[in-house]
Design an enzyme around this catalytic site. Structure first.
Site, short mmCIF file in Angstrom:
data_model
loop_
_atom_site.label_atom_id
_atom_site.label_comp_id
_atom_site.label_asym_id
_atom_site.label_seq_id
_atom_site.Cartn_x
_atom_site.Cartn_y
_atom_site.Cartn_z
CG HIS A 59 -66.68 4.78 25.49
ND1 HIS A 59 -67.90 4.83 24.86
CD2 HIS A 59 -66.74 3.73 26.34
CE1 HIS A 59 -68.66 3.85 25.29
NE2 HIS A 59 -67.99 3.16 26.20
CE LYS A 104 -75.12 5.18 32.73
NZ LYS A 104 -73.87 4.49 33.10
CG HIS A 108 -73.56 -0.79 22.03
ND1 HIS A 108 -73.49 -2.10 21.64
CD2 HIS A 108 -72.44 -0.58 22.77
CE1 HIS A 108 -72.39 -2.66 22.12
NE2 HIS A 108 -71.74 -1.77 22.81
CD GLU A 326 -65.03 -3.23 23.90
OE1 GLU A 326 -65.94 -3.54 23.12
OE2 GLU A 326 -64.54 -2.09 23.95
CD GLN A 328 -71.01 -7.58 25.53
OE1 GLN A 328 -72.07 -7.17 25.97
NE2 GLN A 328 -69.97 -6.78 25.34
#
Lengths: 760, 84
Positions: A59, A104, A108, A326, A328
């Site tokens: 990833h 871009k 997900h 992670e 947000q």
């Protein structure tokens, strides 16, 4: 008495080389682990191992795709518009002397299968921060989506969750959703694709960089507190194939908060305006690990971070968890020391947390301490740039020759007027061609007041300035075409997005992409990927528009079965005056206008929607693609728009002319009367998916001027009929008539019937 | 009275934006000393006969909670707490 757990510090790691570490569980191969030991000259600490496993995952490192993606830069056509390209958070394209646009797409996919609502919502949040990090104000989003079979029991859960998640996050942020795709195919059953595109606008001089330049500058974490969100998400979620146990494993998913993100956007924009940041990077899938190592590596500097200063949602978090989190709605800023107080003041004003974590150093090492003990001491470039690169084996899928030989052109076709009429209705009602209003009505289209075109138009269009300067955007992809021929499938996706932008009258200028594929360690998948990238790079060179950036999503696979290779291509166009745009639909006011079909129609059915809907068939070679023709067609459409020759223009794609006529008539409920050209049979005329074709309507008195322009650009044109408002029907002369009410019932009933109301 | 109470809470590691909003609003009411608020939901299920905890658990797992991001507890409500 509780036992004190020893912190795995650098000192401790150096003293205990024999400790067995779970590198395989973290997704690292033995040779990768040994490589890390060699780089460090000792075993990595727990925190370092977490960081390497994240940054060296597929990833983040693009280790399988890198060797192929280089073609985008190598084959890039010259462009004086490109201000930032591949390698930055997002590509930036100049649209006027003072304004630039950045856009871009990212995927997900895996999180959206596990928890559709939050997965899709945080997908939107993530791509918005990418755009914000370039210095831009995000102004719109789009979502290309792929789901499993519409009648499969699990599809409803995913569809309703994903759509609700996108609308919850995007609508709360106050961003219009101006387009996208919704496609159903059994190959996406266990691997739905949730791709999110964001576009932003910035004054040219406000462009931001991610480099942590300037020794002594302060590293600031801005935004939400850090919690145990999606820990290991990057290495476990994004790199592991789904199997039976993944439902049970229930990885910890991230939950986003759009209202915090909105404050973060406004805080960042104020910081940019006041010139308060040297560098900025969003915190995405790899959290602090990625942001710290990439900013330091980009500047070639070092960093000293006091990790205990990170504001935590859960005080019990350990260093490696903080680094991998992670959570947000966070951004990393590089700030000059004398501006720190002002930066903190701006953050306070917007109610966003801001914390100085440490400073930029000249050591070339990323050093992270935890309450005085060093837990990380690594060269940042070893994480960000020097990850493993694989030239994985490629092999043409063994079933491809058989698949190619099984052409859809040999299938039995409807011939009588009654059969053709029934086929038009059946196609219009099929889930992939049916009205997507059930999805798009859940999204806000017009918030901010600059949306000029949104779904179901071919492209979304936004006004940027009062002068009328605007942009158009479309994203497209066709997994079936790409399954049959990855090289041309990618070129077909590019041609489709390019044409969708061109029909509005805008001039296509740049490309982004999201490449969704199966397991890269399967040589057949890797071959598909290599071919698709080669096709897209060649296609962009032929069209003369650069790839500005993109995203790769591998491991979209359940067991040994991969999804259809699905490259999604986004094309950005510029239009000097949005008031001159060309709509897709016929209107009352254009009654009597002459309808032309541009481009050439051949019998091309393989990979098409008709073969799938009526025969469940997939085989043969996809339609031929001629990019030189696409270029001429785009120039023609732009000039015809400037000269106001067109009252409507609509791209032909899946479903062919029948579907284009359905959409153009139903857009405003205005009928049309067409006849089959002498050189075609009615079926080919209506259902072939030959590309490079556009349906246009032209005022009678401008027809001579228009056809002369077509001849000048060598674009074949066929007069096929007239807009007939009074008929209230879609009529094919000598064949059949379908009243628009009947057509609308077929077209608009499908999705609500599948997904509205209570579960039965 | 055969009443089963199901409490559904976001898992501890999951962000609770609603709870965060409440924590941030408390100082404006003059309330200090609150460091965390988590918001969940309480569901009361009335059974016709004997309370069936296993069935309640199944209802909670399949319908009331999203087990990917939420935990739940199931208990039979005591007589005295039914009457206020």
């Amino acid at each position: 008495m509780t036992q004190q757990i020893t912190l795995d510090s650098v000192e401790h790691a150096a003293a205990t080389p024999e400790v067995v570490q779970p590198y395989a569980e973290l997704g690292l191969r033995e040779e990768e682990y040994l490589n890390i030991r060699e780089i460090l000259g000792r075993r990595p600490t727990q925190s370092e191992l977490a960081m390497y496993s994240i940054m060296w995952s597929e990833h983040c490192s693009y280790k399988s795709s890198k060797v192929h993606l280089r073609q985008f830069a190598q084959k890039q056509p010259p462009s004086d518009r490109l201000l930032a390209g591949i390698g930055e958070n997002a590509g930036v394209v100049r649209v006027s002397d003072t304004l630039a646009v950045t856009f871009k797409i990212e995927s997900h996919n895996h999180p959206s299968f596990v928890e559709p609502h939050q997965g899709a919502a945080t997908g939107v949040g993530g791509i918005v921060r990418d755009i914000l990090a370039m210095g831009a104000r995000p102004i719109a989003v789009m979502d290309p989506l792929r789901f499993g079979a519409p009648d499969h029991p699990d599809t409803r859960r995913v569809v309703t969750g994903v759509v609700a998640g996108i609308s919850q996050y995007g609508n709360s942020l106050g961003l219009p959703n101006i387009g996208g795709e919704v496609v159903f195919d059994p190959c996406y059953q266990g691997n739905p694709l949730v791709n999110a595109l964001c576009v932003g606008v910035l004054p040219v001089e406000r462009l931001q960089r991610k480099a942590a330049a300037g020794v002594g500058n302060v590293v600031v974490l801005l935004g939400a507190k850090t919690g145990r969100d999606g820990i290991g998400g990057v290495s476990v979620l994004a790199s592991a194939t789904f199997d039976e146990t993944s439902q049970q494993r229930r990885p910890s998913v991230q939950v986003g908060d759009p209202f915090t993100e909105k404050l973060l956007i406004e805080a960042c924009l104020e910081l940019y305006e006041a010139n308060l940041v040297v560098g900025i990077q969003d915190l995405g899938g790899a959290g602090l690990t990625c942001a710290l190592s990439e900013t330091a590596a980009a500047a070639g500097t070092g960093m000293r971070i006091y990790l205990e200063r990170v504001p935590l949602r859960e005080p019990s978090m350990e260093p490696h968890e903080i680094l991998a989190s992670e959570s947000q709605e966070r951004m990393l800023l590089i700030v000059e020391p004398d501006k720190l107080e002002t930066v903190l003041e701006v953050a306070r004003k917007w109610g966003v947390l801001a914390t100085a974590l440490g400073e930029v150093t000249d050591t070339g090492r990323l050093v992270i301490t935890w309450h005085g003990q060093t837990v990380v001491d690594v060269p940042p470039s070893s994480l960000a740039d020097d990850g493993p690169v694989y030239n994985r084996p490629l092999q043409r899928p063994s079933d491809l020759a058989l698949l190619e030989a099984d052409r859809a052109e040999t299938l039995p076709r409807p011939t009588t007027p009654e059969e053709l009429r029934a086929t038009v209705l059946r196609m219009a009602a099929s889930p992939n061609l049916a009205d997507k209003t059930w999805v798009t009505e859940q999204y806000d289209h017009y918030v901010m007041g600059n949306t000029v075109l949104a779904q179901p138009e071919d492209a979304g269009m936004l006004r940027l300035e009062d002068s009328g300067l605007g942009i158009a955007l479309s994203c497209d992809g066709n997994g079936r075409y790409t399954r049959l021929d990855p090289y041309n499938g990618a070129r077909l996706a590019l041609a489709e997005a390019y044409r969708n932008v061109a029909v509005t009258g805008a001039t296509p200028v740049a490309v982004t992409n999201c490449l969704n594929f199966g397991d890269p360690e399967d040589p057949a998948v890797m071959w598909q990927f290599a071919e698709a990238v080669r096709g897209l790079a060649d296609g962009c060179a032929e069209l003369g528009i650069p790839v500005t950036g993109g995203n790769v999503s591998f491991y979209n696979q359940t067991g040994s079965v991969a999804i259809h290779p699905t490259p999604i291509v986004g094309v950005l166009g510029v239009i000097d005056d949005v008031r001159t745009r060309v709509p897709m639909g016929f209107a009352e006011s254009t009654d009597g206008h002459v309808v032309f079909l541009l481009g050439r129609t051949q019998l091309e059915l393989s990979g098409g929607e008709w073969a799938w809907v009526t025969h469940g068939h997939l085989g043969g070679k996809p339609p031929a693609v001629d990019l030189a023709h696409e270029r001429r067609l785009a120039t023609l459409l732009s000039q015809a728009r400037t000269r106001r020759l067109l009252s409507a223009a609509h791209d032909l794609s899946e479903g062919g002319l029948a579907q284009a006529l359905t959409e153009s008539t139903l857009r405003r409920g205005v009928g049309v009367r067409v006849s089959v050209p002498a050189d075609l049979d009615a079926f080919t005329f209506l259902f072939s998916e030959s590309t490079g074709r556009v349906l246009v309507s032209v005022p009678e008195e401008r027809v001579a001027e228009f056809t002369a322009l077509c001849d000048q650009h060598e674009v074949p044109h066929t007069r096929i009929g007239v807009v007939d408002a009074s008929s209230g029907a879609l009529t094919v002369e000598g064949q059949f008539t379908i009243p628009l009410d009947e057509l609308r019932r077929a077209y608009s009933g499908t999705l609500p019937a599948l997904f509205s109301g209570t579960t039965t | 009275m055969a009443r089963v109470v199901v409490d559904v809470m976001l898992k501890p590691e999951i962000l609770d934006p609603q709870g965060e909003a409440i924590v941030n609003a408390l100082p404006r009411l003059g309330v200090t000393g609150v460091s965390s608020v988590r918001v969940g939901k309480r569901i009361e299920i009335e059974f016709d006969g004997e309370p069936d905890l296993d069935q309640a658990r199944e209802i909670a797992d399949k319908l009331l909670a999203n087990p990917v991001i939420e935990d739940f507890t199931v208990r039979v409500e005591q007589e005295e707490s039914v009457q206020p």
